[in-house]
Design a protein around this motif. Structure first.
Motif, PDB file in Angstrom:
ATOM      1  N   CYS A 138      78.196  -7.778 -36.345  1.00  0.00           N
ATOM      2  CA  CYS A 138      78.478  -6.740 -35.224  1.00  0.00           C
ATOM      3  C   CYS A 138      77.932  -5.366 -35.488  1.00  0.00           C
ATOM      4  O   CYS A 138      78.051  -4.747 -34.191  1.00  0.00           O
ATOM      5  CB  CYS A 138      80.060  -6.849 -35.175  1.00  0.00           C
ATOM      6  SG  CYS A 138      80.713  -8.167 -34.850  1.00  0.00           S
ATOM      7  N   HIS A 139      77.480  -5.266 -36.652  1.00  0.00           N
ATOM      8  CA  HIS A 139      76.955  -3.710 -36.769  1.00  0.00           C
ATOM      9  C   HIS A 139      75.326  -3.894 -37.579  1.00  0.00           C
ATOM     10  O   HIS A 139      75.257  -4.513 -38.125  1.00  0.00           O
ATOM     11  CB  HIS A 139      77.661  -3.129 -37.727  1.00  0.00           C
ATOM     12  CG  HIS A 139      79.109  -2.973 -37.536  1.00  0.00           C
ATOM     13  ND1 HIS A 139      79.619  -1.779 -36.510  1.00  0.00           N
ATOM     14  CD2 HIS A 139      80.202  -3.608 -37.649  1.00  0.00           C
ATOM     15  CE1 HIS A 139      80.947  -1.629 -36.657  1.00  0.00           C
ATOM     16  NE2 HIS A 139      81.397  -2.678 -37.180  1.00  0.00           N
ATOM     17  N   LYS A 140      74.422  -3.168 -36.503  1.00  0.00           N
ATOM     18  CA  LYS A 140      73.376  -2.967 -36.731  1.00  0.00           C
ATOM     19  C   LYS A 140      72.934  -1.534 -37.629  1.00  0.00           C
ATOM     20  O   LYS A 140      73.918  -0.764 -37.269  1.00  0.00           O
ATOM     21  CB  LYS A 140      72.397  -3.053 -35.774  1.00  0.00           C
ATOM     22  CG  LYS A 140      72.434  -4.321 -34.930  1.00  0.00           C
ATOM     23  CD  LYS A 140      72.148  -5.378 -35.895  1.00  0.00           C
ATOM     24  CE  LYS A 140      72.279  -6.619 -35.187  1.00  0.00           C
ATOM     25  NZ  LYS A 140      72.528  -7.977 -35.948  1.00  0.00           N
ATOM     26  N   THR A 141      72.381  -1.598 -38.769  1.00  0.00           N
ATOM     27  CA  THR A 141      72.421  -0.307 -39.457  1.00  0.00           C
ATOM     28  C   THR A 141      72.175   1.075 -38.766  1.00  0.00           C
ATOM     29  O   THR A 141      72.697   1.904 -38.929  1.00  0.00           O
ATOM     30  CB  THR A 141      71.741  -0.530 -40.823  1.00  0.00           C
ATOM     31  OG1 THR A 141      70.203  -0.663 -40.566  1.00  0.00           O
ATOM     32  CG2 THR A 141      72.213  -1.439 -41.667  1.00  0.00           C
ATOM     33  N   ASP A 142      71.209   0.938 -37.956  1.00  0.00           N
ATOM     34  CA  ASP A 142      70.677   2.132 -37.297  1.00  0.00           C
ATOM     35  C   ASP A 142      70.692   2.295 -35.712  1.00  0.00           C
ATOM     36  O   ASP A 142      70.259   3.057 -35.127  1.00  0.00           O
ATOM     37  CB  ASP A 142      69.346   2.383 -37.643  1.00  0.00           C
ATOM     38  CG  ASP A 142      68.256   1.089 -37.442  1.00  0.00           C
ATOM     39  OD1 ASP A 142      68.702   0.076 -36.808  1.00  0.00           O
ATOM     40  OD2 ASP A 142      67.099   1.221 -37.371  1.00  0.00           O
ATOM     41  N   LYS A 143      71.483   1.390 -35.152  1.00  0.00           N
ATOM     42  CA  LYS A 143      71.841   1.313 -33.890  1.00  0.00           C
ATOM     43  C   LYS A 143      73.050   0.864 -33.517  1.00  0.00           C
ATOM     44  O   LYS A 143      73.614  -0.175 -33.955  1.00  0.00           O
ATOM     45  CB  LYS A 143      70.456   0.627 -33.009  1.00  0.00           C
ATOM     46  CG  LYS A 143      70.403  -0.704 -33.033  1.00  0.00           C
ATOM     47  CD  LYS A 143      69.252  -1.307 -32.105  1.00  0.00           C
ATOM     48  CE  LYS A 143      69.062  -2.576 -32.468  1.00  0.00           C
ATOM     49  NZ  LYS A 143      67.881  -3.184 -31.840  1.00  0.00           N
ATOM     50  N   LYS A 144      73.536   1.219 -32.267  1.00  0.00           N
ATOM     51  CA  LYS A 144      74.721   0.620 -31.706  1.00  0.00           C
ATOM     52  C   LYS A 144      74.324  -0.764 -31.385  1.00  0.00           C
ATOM     53  O   LYS A 144      73.557  -1.128 -30.641  1.00  0.00           O
ATOM     54  CB  LYS A 144      75.484   1.207 -30.378  1.00  0.00           C
ATOM     55  CG  LYS A 144      76.754   0.885 -29.878  1.00  0.00           C
ATOM     56  CD  LYS A 144      77.120   1.658 -28.920  1.00  0.00           C
ATOM     57  CE  LYS A 144      78.396   1.040 -28.308  1.00  0.00           C
ATOM     58  NZ  LYS A 144      78.598  -0.323 -28.124  1.00  0.00           N
TER      59      LYS A 144
END
Length: 162
Positions: free
Chosen positions: A89-95
């Motif tokens: 659900c979470h990408k390190t550098d973008k929503k």
């Protein structure tokens, strides 16, 4: 004549259905102007602004001390935990579904981040900042992954490197 009677009966039934007929009564609530004004004021009233850089959130973590240097052992373990539990659900550098953790410590306190990782259900119910994050995520509630405080600290250390 039979056709005319059928049409008349059909028209009466349609009129009854359109008017809420058919034996059921529908109650309508009429609001007075002062009730309408009160409801409007309640919607417009905003909760007091909370500085996200002072809020520690809701949960067991009340104080975190970050070292001057980053613990690379914790980073490696934190990255593995993030990839296993959070990357869906979470990408390190973008929503993505949830917010990006990159530069999170410029937006939130370490305590808030750890409490959100460990206690997302209560946080979105009671913490105003978490409620705002939930709204920005279109209501996608963060799953409670049963992350321990030790593991949340490792994930936080990984976030320091992003």
């Amino acid at each position: 004549m039979k056709k005319l009677t059928t049409i008349a009966v059909f028209a009466i039934l349609m009129a009854m259905a359109a008017c809420g007929g058919g034996g059921t009564e529908e109650r309508k609530t009429v609001k007075t102007p002062d009730v309408v004004a009160h409801e409007k004021a309640m919607k417009e009233e905003k909760a007091p602004a909370i500085d996200p850089m002072t809020s520690k959130g809701i949960g067991p973590v009340s104080e975190v001390t970050l070292g001057e240097t980053i613990d690379q052992g914790m980073v490696a373990e934190g990255q593995a935990l993030f990839e296993k539990n959070c990357a869906a659900c979470h990408k390190t550098d973008k929503k993505y579904i949830g917010p990006a953790p990159k530069d999170i410590l410029d937006r939130r306190t370490p305590e808030w981040v750890m409490n959100m990782i460990m206690n997302p259900t209560e946080m979105v119910q009671k913490d105003p900042i978490a409620k705002q994050v939930l709204a920005e995520a279109n209501g996608a509630i963060m799953a409670d992954q049963n992350i321990s405080e030790v593991d949340a600290r490792k994930i936080l250390e990984y976030f320091r490197t992003l």
